[in-house]
Write a protein that holds these residues in place. Structure first.
Motif, mmCIF file in Angstrom:
data_model
loop_
_atom_site.group_PDB
_atom_site.id
_atom_site.type_symbol
_atom_site.label_atom_id
_atom_site.label_comp_id
_atom_site.label_asym_id
_atom_site.label_seq_id
_atom_site.Cartn_x
_atom_site.Cartn_y
_atom_site.Cartn_z
ATOM 1 N N LYS A 17 25.830 -31.935 -20.619
ATOM 2 C CA LYS A 17 24.927 -31.623 -21.711
ATOM 3 C C LYS A 17 25.194 -30.218 -22.249
ATOM 4 C CE LYS A 17 20.690 -30.159 -19.161
ATOM 5 N NZ LYS A 17 21.190 -29.109 -18.401
ATOM 6 N N LYS A 76 21.992 -39.346 -21.214
ATOM 7 C CA LYS A 76 21.440 -38.376 -20.270
ATOM 8 C C LYS A 76 21.064 -39.089 -18.975
ATOM 9 C CE LYS A 76 18.990 -35.879 -23.944
ATOM 10 N NZ LYS A 76 19.688 -36.535 -24.969
ATOM 11 N N GLU A 105 19.380 -34.557 -31.249
ATOM 12 C CA GLU A 105 19.423 -34.142 -29.837
ATOM 13 C C GLU A 105 18.847 -35.217 -28.930
ATOM 14 O OE1 GLU A 105 20.930 -31.627 -28.661
ATOM 15 O OE2 GLU A 105 21.098 -30.142 -30.228
ATOM 16 N N LYS A 106 17.884 -35.963 -29.469
ATOM 17 C CA LYS A 106 17.234 -36.953 -28.619
ATOM 18 C C LYS A 106 18.018 -38.255 -28.537
ATOM 19 C CE LYS A 106 12.609 -36.990 -28.292
ATOM 20 N NZ LYS A 106 11.355 -37.528 -28.770
ATOM 21 N N LYS A 107 19.013 -38.393 -29.406
ATOM 22 C CA LYS A 107 19.699 -39.679 -29.448
ATOM 23 C C LYS A 107 20.723 -39.838 -28.329
ATOM 24 C CE LYS A 107 19.057 -41.738 -33.758
ATOM 25 N NZ LYS A 107 19.045 -43.143 -33.942
ATOM 26 N N GLU A 108 20.895 -41.081 -27.883
ATOM 27 C CA GLU A 108 21.931 -41.377 -26.890
ATOM 28 C C GLU A 108 22.872 -42.416 -27.475
ATOM 29 O OE1 GLU A 108 20.255 -42.578 -23.130
ATOM 30 O OE2 GLU A 108 20.098 -40.445 -22.649
ATOM 31 N N LYS A 139 17.379 -40.633 -38.128
ATOM 32 C CA LYS A 139 16.407 -41.173 -37.187
ATOM 33 C C LYS A 139 16.419 -42.688 -37.170
ATOM 34 C CE LYS A 139 11.880 -41.032 -35.294
ATOM 35 N NZ LYS A 139 12.268 -41.058 -33.901
ATOM 36 N N HIS A 170 16.624 -32.029 -34.299
ATOM 37 C CA HIS A 170 15.736 -32.523 -33.250
ATOM 38 C C HIS A 170 15.950 -34.021 -33.029
ATOM 39 C CE1 HIS A 170 12.176 -32.761 -30.750
ATOM 40 N NE2 HIS A 170 11.794 -33.809 -31.454
#
Lengths: 281, 225, 124
Positions: free
Chosen positions: A64, A50, B221-224, B139, B218
């Motif tokens: 996204k 992001k 979604e936060k992972k890159e 996670k 959740h």
């Protein structure tokens, strides 16, 4: 197809700030040292990371918001990531068929066999060159309008590279709206394929120019120290001290050809440009 | 989803160990009387095999490429649950069928419903392995996830063995007899008609499934990459 | 079209391309109205960027040698015959100029020069 405006991404010791555009039907090359931000840029375009600022637009959308259908229209080859090594070529065939509606199974299988990727072979047993070929063939296999290729010919000998570039050229011929963003350390590959080159260093844009201008209008001047002193420097973009004097990069080769008939002037290429513009002074 | 399922299925069937497992089930069932244990054991094996697709995906930076394919993080997560259940069901069902087969062949007496109920309860409990392991694996990654699982397991065991003492101590401070409460609740539940129990278990199952899924999505979604 | 690019030449590739295409048009080996290869096909054959070919085509169109129909491709312009004739005429005039200057340097008079031309024309 792709439009980056002041794309920003910050890591601990690194900050990217880049604007870039890949028009429909164009082939755009991205060059720079390792760690310059090429992979970061590509990952941002693909929605893998992001951004911290700026805008990215691919097919008019923010990555996204990519749906599966959007992704079907992008063919990707990454340098350090691919299918699991325990899979065999025939598994890849079925997996791709399950993912892409426009997967061209017969052609893919034919191309694999043409290139020595036997159906029963496990990816773990592939040579470096075979892995690269699989990545590129995968990207080309589903009629994607946009290709994003990160170092697609790394590790390949010159003949294999030529074969892959020809595959890419044929792919472009099939549909004039297809575009490519390709990053590579192998400048000669880019010279024969790309319309424009973006050179980035330490996260910033250093040069954006049409390839034919880089190859045709730019030039390399080699002079001794005395000659250098007398040289008109207004069209010199970069200079490098050498044992014999100086090597200089100019963006007006013709000017020096006309006015200095006796000095050594050579055609420019991307490698020389990188050395002169990104190397230390 | 088709692509993901195909991938996971092929990832596991490439390994010769899958075939070995199936052979093992058949073998063990013919030799041991404790079919319930065998079913639990092999179902657990099935569970863990399905979980291993997570670590295979993550190996060698594979997740970056994964998300350049036509997949969203949500879809990837949901597919893991579906695949894990399908794989678990495959193992569980095979084991159960063989269990009945062996009992018939050996002319053992059995009550179909009570054996089936036992088997279903095993499946129910094993689902929780999936519900707990997927979010942890996502996670913390497959490697660190294993350590986290061990820690949770250890805490669970501590609770089982010392639970009674801890509970009595804790609740005693508030003037309540904790153990009696637990026993009374247990009796109350056991006394309910079958359909209520079935509804209750389904409810717990669905609740845990949804919570686990929500957490997993959740996390993803936060992972890159 | 037989186009050969010299990568070692100081002349930019698109200029080389233009010169050779013009040559083929003027010499007639590229007939008027005939289609040129598409930008992409041509760039693939020559292994150069499509933009380079496009620049050459654009410049050739500016100079009137070809016509690009959007969506269909590029064709040799129909007015090239005049241009070619014009160009050839000019080339001949220049050759004459050179010959006349030489003749004058040697000391020939206008009449002597005309005599030579008449003899040559008779022999033709």
């Amino acid at each position: 197809m792709i439009k980056l405006e002041n794309l920003q991404k910050n890591y601990k010791n690194f900050g990217l700030n880049l604007s870039l555009e890949v028009p429909s039907g164009a082939v755009i090359g991205l060059v720079g040292k390792n760690g310059a931000g090429k992979s970061t840029t590509i990952k941002a375009i693909l929605g893998l990371i992001k951004p911290d600022g700026g805008t990215i637009s691919v097919f008019g959308k923010d990555p996204k918001d990519f749906t599966c259908a959007d992704k079907e229209n992008i063919g990707v080859a990454l340098s350090d990531s691919g299918f699991s090594l325990v899979l065999k070529t025939k598994d890849v065939v079925e997996i791709l068929a399950g993912f892409y509606h426009d997967f061209d199974k017969e052609t893919f299988i034919a191309k694999c066999e043409e290139n020595g990727l036997a159906m029963d072979k496990t990816i773990k047993d592939y040579s470096t060159g075979m892995k690269a070929k699989l990545r590129v063939l995968t990207a080309l296999s589903h009629k994607a309008k946009l290709l994003v290729l990160d170092e697609p010919t790394a590790g390949l000998d010159v003949l294999a590279r030529g074969e892959i570039l020809d595959l890419i050229r044929k792919y472009l011929e099939e549909d004039s709206e297809r575009s490519i963003l390709i990053s590579s350390h192998i400048s000669s590959d880019l010279e024969g394929l790309c319309d424009e080159i973006y050179m980035i260093d330490d996260g910033k844009l250093v040069l954006h120019e049409d390839t034919d201008v880089i190859m045709g209008k730019y030039g390399i001047i080699k002079v001794g120290t005395e000659e250098y002193e007398k040289l008109d420097k207004q069209y010199l973009i970069a200079t490098k001290k050498e044992a014999f004097g100086y090597t200089c990069l100019t963006n007006e080769k013709q000017y020096y050809l006309d006015n200095y008939p006796n000095i050594v002037i050579e055609n420019n290429d991307i490698d020389n440009m990188i050395i002169l513009m990104l190397g230390g002074k | 989803m088709t692509g993901l399922l195909t991938k996971d299925f092929r990832l596991l069937t490439q390994r010769k160990s899958t075939a070995v497992m199936f052979a093992g089930i058949a073998l063990m069932l013919t030799f041991t009387m404790n079919a319930s244990f065998v079913i639990s054991y092999f179902s657990l094996v099935g569970c863990l095999m399905a979980m291993s697709t997570l670590s295979l995906d993550q190996f060698d930076n594979g997740m970056a490429f994964m998300f350049t394919l036509p997949v969203t993080k949500k879809l990837y997560t949901i597919e893991k649950y579906i695949f894990s259940f399908l794989w678990l069901l495959g193992f569980w069902f095979t084991a159960c069928v063989l269990q009945f087969g062996v009992m018939i062949v050996q002319k053992t007496e059995f009550n179909f419903f009570s054996v089936a109920l036992d088997d279903v309860m095993t499946l129910f409990f094993l689902s929780f392995v999936i519900f707990i392991m997927i979010p942890i694996n996502l996670k913390f990654g497959a490697d660190k996830g294993r350590i986290v699982m061990l820690i949770i397991f250890a805490i669970a065991i501590i609770f089982v063995f010392l639970g009674e003492k801890i509970l009595t101590f804790a609740t005693g401070a508030f003037g309540i007899d904790g153990m009696k409460f637990i026993v009374d609740t247990g009796n109350f539940i056991a006394g309910q008609p079958a359909y209520i129990l079935a509804l209750g278990t389904s409810g717990i199952f669905i609740a845990f499934a949804l919570i686990s899924l929500a957490i997993s999505i959740h996390v993803m979604e936060k992972k890159e990459y | 079209m037989q186009i050969i690019i010299n990568n070692s030449s100081m002349i930019p590739v698109y200029e080389q391309l233009m010169a050779q295409i013009k040559q083929e048009i003027i010499s007639g080996s590229l007939a008027e109205g005939s289609a040129l290869p598409s930008v992409r096909t041509f760039s693939n054959e020559l292994k150069i960027s499509a933009l380079t070919v496009k620049k050459a085509y654009d410049k050739l169109e500016e100079e009137g040698f070809i016509v690009t129909v959007h969506g269909k491709g590029s064709y040799v312009a129909k007015t090239d015959r005049e241009l070619a004739v014009e160009a050839r005429r000019k080339a001949v005039e220049e050759d004459f100029l050179l010959a006349v200057s030489k003749a004058k340097t040697v000391g020939l008079s206008n009449d002597e020069i005309r005599e030579i031309i008449d003899i040559i024309l008779e022999e033709q």
